[in-house]
Design an enzyme around this catalytic site. Structure first.
Site, PDB file in Angstrom:
ATOM      1  N   HIS A 141       7.294  -0.826  11.897  1.00 21.71           N
ATOM      2  CA  HIS A 141       7.126  -0.750  10.295  1.00 21.71           C
ATOM      3  C   HIS A 141       6.043  -1.469   9.793  1.00 21.71           C
ATOM      4  CE1 HIS A 141       9.012  -0.491   6.071  1.00 21.71           C
ATOM      5  NE2 HIS A 141       8.092  -1.538   6.122  1.00 21.71           N
ATOM      6  N   GLU A 142       5.675  -2.513  10.141  1.00 21.88           N
ATOM      7  CA  GLU A 142       4.526  -3.441   9.967  1.00 21.88           C
ATOM      8  C   GLU A 142       3.226  -2.652  10.512  1.00 21.88           C
ATOM      9  OE1 GLU A 142       4.972  -5.170   7.471  1.00 21.88           O
ATOM     10  OE2 GLU A 142       7.447  -5.327   7.960  1.00 21.88           O
ATOM     11  N   GLY A 183       8.843  -8.936   8.073  1.00 22.22           N
ATOM     12  CA  GLY A 183       7.655  -8.819   8.316  1.00 22.22           C
ATOM     13  C   GLY A 183       6.830  -8.472   7.316  1.00 22.22           C
ATOM     14  N   HIS A 230       1.952   0.293   8.241  1.00 26.44           N
ATOM     15  CA  HIS A 230       1.218  -0.299   7.249  1.00 26.44           C
ATOM     16  C   HIS A 230      -0.247  -0.228   7.341  1.00 26.44           C
ATOM     17  CE1 HIS A 230       4.176  -0.946   3.965  1.00 26.44           C
ATOM     18  NE2 HIS A 230       4.871  -1.778   4.942  1.00 26.44           N
ATOM     19  N   CYS A 286      11.584  -1.952   2.324  1.00 24.29           N
ATOM     20  CA  CYS A 286      10.170  -2.576   2.341  1.00 24.29           C
ATOM     21  C   CYS A 286       9.866  -3.172   0.954  1.00 24.29           C
ATOM     22  CB  CYS A 286       9.215  -1.220   2.416  1.00 24.29           C
ATOM     23  SG  CYS A 286       7.531  -1.584   2.370  1.00 24.29           S
ATOM     24  N   LEU A 287       9.224  -4.402   1.125  1.00 20.73           N
ATOM     25  CA  LEU A 287       8.983  -4.846  -0.114  1.00 20.73           C
ATOM     26  C   LEU A 287       8.173  -4.327  -1.060  1.00 20.73           C
ATOM     27  CD1 LEU A 287       8.170  -8.884   1.110  1.00 20.73           C
ATOM     28  CD2 LEU A 287      10.346  -8.001  -0.377  1.00 20.73           C
ATOM     29  N   GLN A 324      -0.367  -5.301   2.685  1.00 17.12           N
ATOM     30  CA  GLN A 324       0.480  -5.593   1.680  1.00 17.12           C
ATOM     31  C   GLN A 324       0.384  -6.614   0.581  1.00 17.12           C
ATOM     32  OE1 GLN A 324       4.050  -5.340   4.353  1.00 17.12           O
ATOM     33  NE2 GLN A 324       4.970  -4.461   2.747  1.00 17.12           N
TER      34      GLN A 324
END
Lengths: 182, 169
Positions: free
Chosen positions: B139-140, B47, B143, B97-98, B52
């Site tokens: 999680h997304e 995701g 953000h 997380c990226l 991001q």
């Protein structure tokens, strides 16, 4: 009353440190009670509280541990707890909170956060830090568990953290320790 | 196709709360395409949220179908202005997380969520997500509110440095 010793040991990480130390406890009837052991980069650090049976003295245990300390080249401190310390093992009446702090690494993050807590008589019960690479930047993460004495202290601490966040250029999240009752 | 660089902390875009996106098909198609292209570029990524990759748009993309952790799932999801309506069945699991490539954290998320959103054709819809897919969506969505997974940590034992696996022989 049971006798307790507290022991800290740190040395170069290699397989076998935990087994070597706990073998002595097992063979002498000592009990490993609360402990925390972790790898710190290339080292391994041990913090432990051990209870001793009547038949084993501090000196006996210390003597049995010496060959292990030498073999594994550990830096060790060890002391016997006073009876009043053992009596105070109970659970205090406080507000348990977790504080997460993260930002770019620079000197003073832990010091300023710990000092701010100390000024308000907030006790730190656990603290961990990590320095990691974040796409070329050095990221500092600090997590503290703390005992906040009362609601009024909590409110003023929250206010002080807002200032500290600006001062240190970090992000922070303070939250009560959640308990999942099952 | 436009693969965008993934912003890493402390990029200021990651701590901003994003307002609802205007329903502009051209703009949102570009954002969703870039999200998809960028997600596909990162192995194991399930995701990605618009902030991001530098877009101040309230949209995310999630696809857990290729993950070994995937249970029941909807495949590729493109969510515009998503809102969680109900959340239940909470569970703690380990996330990465990226935007924080070297860290992992134990985070508590709902295993069952009901949400509303607009799809890529700008049609409103509602859906229920379960398990790993539900966690990835939460999680997304965090953000979009400037909440990073480190803000969800509950104890000092919940943060981990990502271990590099030895190269397979």
């Amino acid at each position: 009353m049971k006798k307790f010793i507290s022991l800290s040991a740190i040395g170069e990480d290699q397989p076998g440190i935990v087994a070597a130390l706990t073998k002595v406890f097992y063979e002498t009837g000592c009990n490993l009670e609360n402990s925390s052991m972790t790898q710190l980069r290339g080292d391994f650090a041990v913090l432990m509280m051990v209870s001793l049976p009547e038949s084993v003295t501090f000196q006996t245990l210390n003597g049995l541990l010496q060959p292990i300390i030498q073999k594994w080249n550990l830096a060790v401190t060890m002391r016997e707890l006073k009876p009043e310390e053992v009596e105070n093992f109970g659970i205090p009446s406080v507000l348990p909170y977790t504080l997460m702090v993260y930002g770019l690494d620079h000197p003073g993050i832990v010091y300023r956060v710990a000092q701010t807590a100390t000024e308000q008589k907030i006790n730190i019960t656990d603290l961990r830090t990590h320095v990691t690479e974040n796409n070329g930047a050095s990221l500092y993460s600090l997590i503290l568990e703390m005992e906040i004495p009362n609601q009024a202290t909590l409110l003023s601490f929250q206010k002080n953290l807002e200032h500290l966040k600006e001062e240190l250029h970090v992000d922070m999240t303070l939250k009560p320790v959640e308990v999942d009752e099952l | 196709m436009a693969i965008q660089p993934v912003l890493t902390y402390p990029h200021p875009s990651l701590k901003q709360k994003i307002a609802d996106s205007p329903l502009n098909l051209e703009l949102l198609t570009r954002v969703l395409t870039d999200l998809n292209d960028t997600m596909n570029q990162h192995d194991g990524c399930v995701g990605l949220a618009a902030p991001q990759i530098g877009y101040s748009q309230r949209c995310v993309i999630v696809d857990v179908s290729q993950s070994p952790r995937a249970g029941e799932n909807h495949g590729l999801l493109k969510l515009i202005n998503p809102v969680i309506l109900e959340a239940s069945e909470w569970k703690v699991s380990r996330e990465g997380c990226l935007s924080f490539p070297d860290l992992l954290a134990n985070v508590k998320r709902a295993q069952k969520i009901r949400l509303s959103a607009y799809n890529e054709k700008l049609e409103p819809f509602e859906m229920t997500a379960l398990g790993f897919e539900a966690m990835a969506i939460q999680h997304e969505l965090d953000h979009l509110d400037g909440i990073l997974f480190l803000d969800r940590i509950r104890s000092s034992k919940d943060l981990f440095e990502r271990r590099k696996h030895p190269a397979s022989l």
